[in-house]
Write a protein that holds these residues in place. Structure first.
Motif, PDB file in Angstrom:
ATOM      1  N   UNK A 143       0.811  -1.221   0.000  1.00 33.63           N
ATOM      2  CA  UNK A 143       0.000   0.000   0.000  1.00 33.63           C
ATOM      3  C   UNK A 143       0.841   1.267   0.000  1.00 33.63           C
ATOM      4  N   UNK A 144       2.119   1.171   0.413  1.00 32.28           N
ATOM      5  CA  UNK A 144       2.989   2.354   0.374  1.00 32.28           C
ATOM      6  C   UNK A 144       3.246   2.799  -1.062  1.00 32.28           C
ATOM      7  N   UNK A 145       3.212   1.857  -2.011  1.00 32.81           N
ATOM      8  CA  UNK A 145       3.372   2.218  -3.424  1.00 32.81           C
ATOM      9  C   UNK A 145       2.171   3.042  -3.875  1.00 32.81           C
ATOM     10  N   UNK A 146       0.982   2.578  -3.514  1.00 37.00           N
ATOM     11  CA  UNK A 146      -0.222   3.343  -3.850  1.00 37.00           C
ATOM     12  C   UNK A 146      -0.202   4.702  -3.177  1.00 37.00           C
ATOM     13  N   UNK A 147       0.296   4.754  -1.949  1.00 40.97           N
ATOM     14  CA  UNK A 147       0.412   6.050  -1.253  1.00 40.97           C
ATOM     15  C   UNK A 147       1.347   6.972  -2.013  1.00 40.97           C
ATOM     16  N   UNK A 148       2.462   6.434  -2.513  1.00 42.69           N
ATOM     17  CA  UNK A 148       3.395   7.236  -3.297  1.00 42.69           C
ATOM     18  C   UNK A 148       2.778   7.726  -4.595  1.00 42.69           C
ATOM     19  N   UNK A 149       1.943   6.887  -5.195  1.00 44.32           N
ATOM     20  CA  UNK A 149       1.259   7.276  -6.430  1.00 44.32           C
ATOM     21  C   UNK A 149       0.223   8.357  -6.144  1.00 44.32           C
ATOM     22  N   UNK A 150      -0.498   8.220  -5.039  1.00 46.72           N
ATOM     23  CA  UNK A 150      -1.465   9.251  -4.649  1.00 46.72           C
ATOM     24  C   UNK A 150      -0.756  10.579  -4.379  1.00 46.72           C
ATOM     25  N   UNK A 151       0.359  10.516  -3.648  1.00 49.01           N
ATOM     26  CA  UNK A 151       1.094  11.741  -3.313  1.00 49.01           C
ATOM     27  C   UNK A 151       1.694  12.396  -4.559  1.00 49.01           C
ATOM     28  N   UNK A 152       2.163  11.586  -5.495  1.00 50.55           N
ATOM     29  CA  UNK A 152       2.809  12.133  -6.696  1.00 50.55           C
ATOM     30  C   UNK A 152       1.809  12.546  -7.765  1.00 50.55           C
ATOM     31  N   UNK A 153       0.618  11.930  -7.747  1.00 48.51           N
ATOM     32  CA  UNK A 153      -0.364  12.189  -8.792  1.00 48.51           C
ATOM     33  C   UNK A 153      -0.105  11.401 -10.060  1.00 48.51           C
ATOM     34  N   UNK A 154       0.795  10.411  -9.985  1.00 46.50           N
ATOM     35  CA  UNK A 154       1.122   9.599 -11.157  1.00 46.50           C
ATOM     36  C   UNK A 154      -0.040   8.677 -11.530  1.00 46.50           C
ATOM     37  N   UNK A 155       0.044   8.136 -12.738  1.00 50.48           N
ATOM     38  CA  UNK A 155      -0.996   7.241 -13.253  1.00 50.48           C
ATOM     39  C   UNK A 155      -0.441   5.817 -13.263  1.00 50.48           C
ATOM     40  N   UNK A 156      -1.008   4.893 -12.481  1.00 53.96           N
ATOM     41  CA  UNK A 156      -0.482   3.531 -12.463  1.00 53.96           C
ATOM     42  C   UNK A 156      -0.966   2.714 -13.656  1.00 53.96           C
ATOM     43  N   UNK A 157      -0.063   1.920 -14.187  1.00 51.07           N
ATOM     44  CA  UNK A 157      -0.397   0.918 -15.210  1.00 51.07           C
ATOM     45  C   UNK A 157      -0.029  -0.430 -14.589  1.00 51.07           C
ATOM     46  N   UNK A 158      -1.007  -1.320 -14.489  1.00 48.88           N
ATOM     47  CA  UNK A 158      -0.796  -2.539 -13.709  1.00 48.88           C
ATOM     48  C   UNK A 158      -0.340  -3.719 -14.548  1.00 48.88           C
TER      49      UNK A 158
END
Length: 488
Positions: free
Chosen positions: A119-134
């Motif tokens: 979940x820390x990865x998702x937190x980093x994505x939320x904080x950065x505003x990046x778009x995840x590709x799974x």
């Protein structure tokens, strides 16, 4: 092998100098070297640890602007691990992971990640505003866990998303399974992308040739390591290793300064300093012993009816390139018990505490802090449990197939910050999820914030519940309700 004298421990030495001076403290913390600490706490922990619990001043250096012993400790750690800079994280690997994501991607940038990220990865994505590709990791239906992502999956996903800026890989997994990280590094760099590695469970890699290759040895650009998980530092202390070139080291320092407290724990940093010295100077022999003990335990467990402890026989399966033998995963489904049940029995009746449990497995983390006596106690407890339960219950069935990754219409950051409302899960079909839904095992999100909830997902969650499987992620602990995004 090393360019620097790895027997040095500059942070710890500076704190010892402060202690030996018998310094009069007119600085925080307010317990003043333990003199103001209540005896209920001090009588147990002792005064020594409190006497080095200090704040920022010249002798002990500053984490946010290191020029003395902290800078030297970071240089020693970089030398030990083969990076260009090693940053100290005193808010754990979760914080280091957030920092490394924020250091390489910004709002709107695509980042390719496995579906089973922490979940820390998702937190980093939320904080950065990046778009995840799974990317979907490989699932082991026999053990009921996710292994690594294959190089082929990585390359295919990059080709489908040529505008992605970075690729994040988990290596090794919580269960000690490593993918072909060197080949992945070659692929990622051939497309001029940045390789980020969540190496939380691999701070000991690189110090013994019986272990998988480390991410720095493999050519990764940046990785986060839970030094406290496997080797001898205190909980919450970790390293963030950086290779110069594709990653801006100054940018990483700025992000770390943004995220970390200005009042870091010096005992934590000192323990990290000494742990680096220990693994660099004594790692091979200590790890030899830990590996030998873990392999002994694995062999004994595999002789117990109803239990299975995977090892070298799974090498070569998709997503399984190498194994860390110090991780001891015991599959208990043959007893007709869940991993949770065995975990609780071990804790309550035998006072043995596992690292984690899921529906089918329990996980024991081995290290050079173990002894044969402790392992024998673990083995004997499992024998006793097997004697009581083997053949008395129905064996657990196969892992259910996970639904396809749903369509993403909002970034996790947009969904996290959006106005949301709660409704029954069975009424949420077609809505945009504002929460996670996760199934254990294998720990892969069924739906992430910003994704559309489908009939397949709702049916899958119901099937999990019917099978008494563990579903989590929503504010509602029973997962009868889910928060969805108000798209209006």
């Amino acid at each position: 092998m090393y360019k620097m004298d790895q027997t040095q421990t500059p942070i710890f030495d500076a704190l010892m100098e402060y202690h030996n001076r018998d310094t009069v403290p007119f600085h925080v913390p307010g317990h003043k070297r333990g003199d103001g600490m209540d005896n209920k706490f001090k009588d147990f922990v002792g005064s020594n640890i409190l006497s080095i619990d200090v704040t920022v001043f010249k002798l002990v250096d500053s984490l946010h602007h290191p020029t003395g012993p902290i800078k030297k400790a970071m240089q020693l750690a970089a030398d030990a691990y083969g990076s260009d800079m090693a940053f100290i994280s005193i808010h754990g690997t979760s914080g280091a992971i957030q920092a490394m994501i924020m250091s390489v991607v910004k709002e709107g940038d695509k980042i390719i990640i496995p579906r089973n990220v922490h979940k820390s990865v998702t937190a980093g994505i939320i904080l950065s505003g990046a778009v995840p590709v799974y990317m979907q990791p490989e699932i082991d239906k026999n053990i009921g866990i996710a292994h690594g992502v294959t190089p082929e999956t990585v390359e295919r996903t990059i080709k489908e998303n040529p505008d992605a800026k970075a690729v994040l890989i988990i290596n090794p997994t919580y269960y000690g399974v490593a993918t072909d990280i060197k080949r992945i590094a070659e692929i990622v760099h051939s497309y001029d992308k940045i390789l980020i590695v969540d190496e939380a469970h691999g701070p000991h890699l690189g110090f013994n040739d019986k272990l998988p290759i480390s991410s720095m040895q493999a050519g990764a650009d940046i990785c986060a390591q839970s030094t406290h998980k496997i080797i001898g530092s205190m909980t919450q202390s970790s390293f963030l290793q950086v290779r110069a070139g594709r990653v801006d080291i100054n940018r990483v320092q700025q992000v770390m300064n943004l995220l970390q407290t200005t009042s870091p724990s010096y005992p934590l940093m000192a323990s990290l300093d000494v742990a680096r010295m220990q693994i660099a100077t004594k790692g091979k022999e200590l790890l030899d012993r830990a590996i030998e003990l873990a392999e002994y335990t694995r062999e004994k467990i595999n002789q117990i009816p109803g239990l299975y402890c995977f090892g070298k026989e799974i090498l070569g399966q998709p997503g399984v390139y190498a194994l860390d033998p110090t991780k001891i995963t015991v599959t208990v489904r043959g007893l007709g018990l869940t991993g949770y049940e065995v975990d609780q029995i071990l804790a309550d009746e035998y006072h043995i505490q596992m690292e984690l449990s899921d529906l089918y497995n329990i996980l024991a983390v081995g290290s050079f802090g173990d002894t044969k006596e402790k392992m024998d106690k673990f083995i004997d407890a499992l024998k006793d449990i097997s004697d009581r339960y083997y053949g008395t219950r129905e064996v657990k069935g196969e892992v259910l197939d996970i639904p396809a990754i749903p369509k993403q219409v909002l970034t996790p950051r947009q969904a996290f910050n959006a106005k949301k409302w709660s409704l029954p899960l069975h009424d949420s079909i077609g809505k945009v999820s504002g929460e996670f839904l996760l199934a254990y095992p294998p720990g892969i999100p069924i739906v992430c914030p910003g994704e559309i909830i489908t009939q397949e997902i709702v049916d899958y969650v119901q099937a999990l519940k019917d099978a008494n499987l563990y579903v989590q992620g929503t504010e509602d602990p029973d997962v009868n309700f889910i928060k969805v995004v108000d798209m209006e």
